[in-house]
Design a protein around this motif. Structure first.
Motif, PDB file in Angstrom:
ATOM      1  N   LYS A 128       0.826  -1.211   0.000  1.00  0.00           N
ATOM      2  CA  LYS A 128       0.000   0.000   0.000  1.00  0.00           C
ATOM      3  C   LYS A 128       0.862   1.263   0.000  1.00  0.00           C
ATOM      4  N   ALA A 129       2.027   1.182   0.669  1.00  0.00           N
ATOM      5  CA  ALA A 129       2.928   2.333   0.676  1.00  0.00           C
ATOM      6  C   ALA A 129       3.496   2.610  -0.711  1.00  0.00           C
ATOM      7  N   ALA A 130       3.568   1.559  -1.541  1.00  0.00           N
ATOM      8  CA  ALA A 130       4.099   1.719  -2.899  1.00  0.00           C
ATOM      9  C   ALA A 130       3.002   1.962  -3.934  1.00  0.00           C
ATOM     10  N   GLY A 165      -4.669   2.994  -5.568  1.00  0.00           N
ATOM     11  CA  GLY A 165      -4.476   1.821  -4.723  1.00  0.00           C
ATOM     12  C   GLY A 165      -3.882   0.625  -5.439  1.00  0.00           C
ATOM     13  N   TYR A 166      -3.224   0.843  -6.578  1.00  0.00           N
ATOM     14  CA  TYR A 166      -2.644  -0.252  -7.357  1.00  0.00           C
ATOM     15  C   TYR A 166      -1.121  -0.207  -7.301  1.00  0.00           C
ATOM     16  N   VAL A 167      -0.496  -1.390  -7.250  1.00  0.00           N
ATOM     17  CA  VAL A 167       0.927  -1.530  -7.544  1.00  0.00           C
ATOM     18  C   VAL A 167       1.029  -2.186  -8.918  1.00  0.00           C
ATOM     19  N   ARG A 168       2.200  -2.076  -9.547  1.00  0.00           N
ATOM     20  CA  ARG A 168       2.325  -2.564 -10.925  1.00  0.00           C
ATOM     21  C   ARG A 168       3.584  -3.404 -11.095  1.00  0.00           C
ATOM     22  N   PRO A 169       3.588  -4.616 -10.507  1.00  0.00           N
ATOM     23  CA  PRO A 169       4.740  -5.508 -10.735  1.00  0.00           C
ATOM     24  C   PRO A 169       4.795  -5.936 -12.195  1.00  0.00           C
ATOM     25  N   LEU A 170       5.971  -5.725 -12.815  1.00  0.00           N
ATOM     26  CA  LEU A 170       6.162  -6.051 -14.240  1.00  0.00           C
ATOM     27  C   LEU A 170       5.107  -5.379 -15.119  1.00  0.00           C
ATOM     28  N   GLY A 171       4.597  -4.219 -14.677  1.00  0.00           N
ATOM     29  CA  GLY A 171       3.633  -3.471 -15.456  1.00  0.00           C
ATOM     30  C   GLY A 171       2.200  -3.947 -15.342  1.00  0.00           C
ATOM     31  N   VAL A 172       1.958  -4.983 -14.521  1.00  0.00           N
ATOM     32  CA  VAL A 172       0.604  -5.526 -14.363  1.00  0.00           C
ATOM     33  C   VAL A 172      -0.086  -4.826 -13.192  1.00  0.00           C
ATOM     34  N   PRO A 173      -1.249  -4.203 -13.403  1.00  0.00           N
ATOM     35  CA  PRO A 173      -1.931  -3.527 -12.290  1.00  0.00           C
ATOM     36  C   PRO A 173      -2.521  -4.527 -11.308  1.00  0.00           C
ATOM     37  N   VAL A 174      -2.153  -4.400 -10.035  1.00  0.00           N
ATOM     38  CA  VAL A 174      -2.613  -5.306  -8.978  1.00  0.00           C
ATOM     39  C   VAL A 174      -3.024  -4.471  -7.777  1.00  0.00           C
ATOM     40  N   ARG A 175      -4.202  -4.724  -7.252  1.00  0.00           N
ATOM     41  CA  ARG A 175      -4.599  -4.023  -6.024  1.00  0.00           C
ATOM     42  C   ARG A 175      -3.617  -4.375  -4.911  1.00  0.00           C
ATOM     43  N   ALA A 176      -3.174  -3.350  -4.174  1.00  0.00           N
ATOM     44  CA  ALA A 176      -2.192  -3.583  -3.119  1.00  0.00           C
ATOM     45  C   ALA A 176      -2.699  -4.600  -2.100  1.00  0.00           C
ATOM     46  N   GLY A 177      -4.015  -4.575  -1.829  1.00  0.00           N
ATOM     47  CA  GLY A 177      -4.575  -5.507  -0.857  1.00  0.00           C
ATOM     48  C   GLY A 177      -4.586  -6.944  -1.324  1.00  0.00           C
ATOM     49  N   SER A 178      -4.404  -7.175  -2.631  1.00  0.00           N
ATOM     50  CA  SER A 178      -4.410  -8.533  -3.178  1.00  0.00           C
ATOM     51  C   SER A 178      -3.004  -9.075  -3.431  1.00  0.00           C
ATOM     52  N   PHE A 179      -1.993  -8.232  -3.258  1.00  0.00           N
ATOM     53  CA  PHE A 179      -0.636  -8.631  -3.637  1.00  0.00           C
ATOM     54  C   PHE A 179      -0.159  -9.859  -2.866  1.00  0.00           C
ATOM     55  N   PHE A 180      -0.417  -9.909  -1.575  1.00  0.00           N
ATOM     56  CA  PHE A 180       0.033 -11.046  -0.764  1.00  0.00           C
ATOM     57  C   PHE A 180      -0.599 -12.346  -1.255  1.00  0.00           C
ATOM     58  N   ALA A 181      -1.910 -12.339  -1.498  1.00  0.00           N
ATOM     59  CA  ALA A 181      -2.599 -13.554  -1.931  1.00  0.00           C
ATOM     60  C   ALA A 181      -2.081 -14.034  -3.281  1.00  0.00           C
ATOM     61  N   TYR A 182      -1.872 -13.095  -4.213  1.00  0.00           N
ATOM     62  CA  TYR A 182      -1.360 -13.482  -5.531  1.00  0.00           C
ATOM     63  C   TYR A 182       0.057 -14.053  -5.429  1.00  0.00           C
ATOM     64  N   THR A 183       0.849 -13.489  -4.519  1.00  0.00           N
ATOM     65  CA  THR A 183       2.217 -13.970  -4.349  1.00  0.00           C
ATOM     66  C   THR A 183       2.233 -15.390  -3.796  1.00  0.00           C
ATOM     67  N   VAL A 184       1.359 -15.662  -2.838  1.00  0.00           N
ATOM     68  CA  VAL A 184       1.248 -17.029  -2.315  1.00  0.00           C
ATOM     69  C   VAL A 184       0.852 -17.989  -3.433  1.00  0.00           C
ATOM     70  N   ASP A 232       8.868   0.866   0.743  1.00  0.00           N
ATOM     71  CA  ASP A 232       7.930   0.408  -0.285  1.00  0.00           C
ATOM     72  C   ASP A 232       8.484  -0.780  -1.070  1.00  0.00           C
ATOM     73  N   ARG A 233       9.311  -1.602  -0.458  1.00  0.00           N
ATOM     74  CA  ARG A 233       9.972  -2.724  -1.154  1.00  0.00           C
ATOM     75  C   ARG A 233       9.042  -3.933  -1.280  1.00  0.00           C
ATOM     76  N   TYR A 234       7.896  -3.734  -1.860  1.00  0.00           N
ATOM     77  CA  TYR A 234       6.943  -4.841  -1.947  1.00  0.00           C
ATOM     78  C   TYR A 234       7.400  -5.916  -2.922  1.00  0.00           C
ATOM     79  N   LEU A 235       8.128  -5.536  -3.993  1.00  0.00           N
ATOM     80  CA  LEU A 235       8.626  -6.541  -4.947  1.00  0.00           C
ATOM     81  C   LEU A 235       9.647  -7.455  -4.297  1.00  0.00           C
ATOM     82  N   LEU A 236      10.513  -6.908  -3.470  1.00  0.00           N
ATOM     83  CA  LEU A 236      11.457  -7.742  -2.725  1.00  0.00           C
ATOM     84  C   LEU A 236      10.697  -8.697  -1.813  1.00  0.00           C
ATOM     85  N   GLY A 237       9.664  -8.177  -1.142  1.00  0.00           N
ATOM     86  CA  GLY A 237       8.867  -9.035  -0.270  1.00  0.00           C
ATOM     87  C   GLY A 237       8.198 -10.162  -1.035  1.00  0.00           C
TER      88      GLY A 237
END
Length: 454
Positions: free
Chosen positions: A54-56, A61-80, A128-133
């Motif tokens: 969310k900080a990133a 309310g979106y982060v964009r790993p590899l240019g893909v829009p992802v809601r910050a609140g869903s990032f953890f679930a998608y990563t799992v 805001d190191r969400y990609l590292l996380g």
């Protein structure tokens, strides 16, 4: 003659002592890695990584790993979910390599220390190191899955048939005890972080990293005590070179030669999906439906951890008296009753939620421990690691079905009570499928000796 008898007795005593020593070493991998499951996955990482994302996030309310829009609140679930895909591709390869070479310990060490290093590196998840996380979570989760498949594959080698239920149960008990112990220490640090001169973020990052240090340190014990065995020629041969999906397909094709083993795996897949969904969604039910605060939810997690130790040991004793299959069937009845009772819990009453946690804790460890030991009897010689890779995939790879049912039930009814009670179907179907498996015939079909009581 007397001398020969004495030598035989001494040799038997030495072999027994060696086996017990190896079993004690084996328990310690559960002790080592379970802290990651409890402190990192269950309690701290999800909320913290979500806050980092969310900080990133942008203004929408979106982060964009590899240019893909992802809601910050869903990032953890998608990563799992991504970590599950990686694990499903890697586990069969590691399992087949371990069975062919007979060198499980180097592969166990590689996967364990890869996971421990990734977890320890979570200390650097600030700002805001969400990609590292996300990267560290994928590596740690996949490494844990591979290491557990290899670890479980030692069970048929270190414990004769009549000891296997008890040995598996003690391993689970060690894991839950370690999880509870470290979680208590972590919670003291987290709740009193101001007293230690730490920010809340720093306290969480220390808790995350400490799980990695614990994992790596205690992995030394099984690596020192477990010993390699010569590879056993596998029944029916197998693919010598394969990658990713090819090896997975080859493993599943081979399992078709043992349809009763596959039948047990299907039953386990169904009821364990229910178990995993209860574990992951109970806190959502407690917070959203029962309106409980974070301290009540954390207390419930601790209750589950502590009572799972007693439950695993108690169900191990029941298995010696009644057999593993009957004991697992009894636990599925208890799961059904517990989840059914959860439907009627009143709001704003943490005491009743603690009672639900007690019920879950008492059957959780035993169900998992006895399922593992029972499956170990159904694995053909020489394919332990490969088959346990498939077993681990039924745990982590297919566990999306339960959450999907839970989510759909809530979406259709708007009630978390209906969502939680919908999970009863997994235990009922799992009970029917397991009851239909002729376990003794399945063990003989796998080419293994049949225990007196199973």
């Amino acid at each position: 003659m007397g001398t020969d008898t004495a030598r035989g007795t001494a040799a038997g005593a030495t072999a027994l002592a060696e086996r017990k020593r190896e079993q004690r070493g084996w328990y310690f991998y559960d002790w080592a890695c379970s802290v990651y499951s409890t402190s990192v996955l269950t309690v701290f990482l999800g909320p913290y990584l979500t806050s980092v994302a969310k900080a990133a996030a942008d203004a929408d309310g979106y982060v964009r790993p590899l240019g893909v829009p992802v809601r910050a609140g869903s990032f953890f679930a998608y990563t799992v979910s991504l970590s599950v895909v990686v694990a499903v591709l890697v586990m069969p390869l590691a399992g087949a390599a371990a069975d062919r070479s007979g060198r499980k310990k180097p592969l166990l060490a590689l996967s364990a220390y890869t996971g421990a290093a990734a977890t320890t590196a979570m200390f650097f998840l600030d700002g805001d190191r969400y990609l590292l996380g996300g990267l560290l979570l994928v590596v740690a989760n996949a490494a844990l899955a591979v290491s557990m498949a290899l670890y479980n594959s030692f069970l048929p080698q270190i414990a004769p048939a009549e000891e296997r239920d008890a040995v598996s149960s003690r391993g689970w008990a060690f894991g839950y005890a370690a999880g509870a112990l470290v979680l208590v220490v972590n919670l003291v640090l987290y709740l009193a972080h101001d007293s230690f001169g730490l920010t809340e973020s720093a306290a969480v990052r220390i808790c995350l990293a400490s799980a990695g240090v614990w994992w790596g340190a205690f992995t030394l014990i099984p690596l020192r005590r477990l010993r390699e065995r010569r590879p056993v020629p596998a029944q029916g041969g197998g693919a010598r070179t394969a990658t990713g999906l090819r090896q997975l397909v080859a493993t599943l094709k081979d399992m078709r030669r043992h349809p009763l083993t596959l039948s047990f795996l299907l039953a386990y897949l169904v009821y364990n999906d229910g178990v995993q969904t209860v574990i992951s969604q109970a806190s959502v039910y407690g917070s959203e439906e029962l309106r409980l605060d974070q301290s009540a939810l954390i207390t419930a997690v601790l209750l589950v951890q502590v009572l799972a130790v007693a439950g695993a040991l108690a169900m191990g004793r029941l298995a010696r008296a009644y057999g593993a299959k009957r004991t697992i069937l009894g636990s599925l009845v208890a799961w059904t009753a517990t989840i059914g009772a959860g439907y009627f819990l009143p709001k704003d009453s943490p005491g009743w939620f603690y009672a639900l946690a007690v019920g879950i804790g008492l059957v959780l460890g035993g169900t998992q421990a006895l399922s593992r030991s029972l499956f170990s009897h159904l694995v053909p010689g020489g394919k332990e690691a490969e088959y346990f890779s498939a077993y681990e995939m039924s745990d982590r790879g297919i566990s999306w079905v339960g959450p999907l049912v839970f989510g759909l039930a809530f979406q259709l009814t708007g009630s978390y009570r209906d969502a939680i009670v919908s999970l009863v179907v997994f235990f009922l179907i799992g009970f029917v499928l397991l009851a239909r498996v002729p376990v003794r015939e399945a063990i003989r079909d796998a080419g293994n000796p049949v225990p007196t009581r199973i």
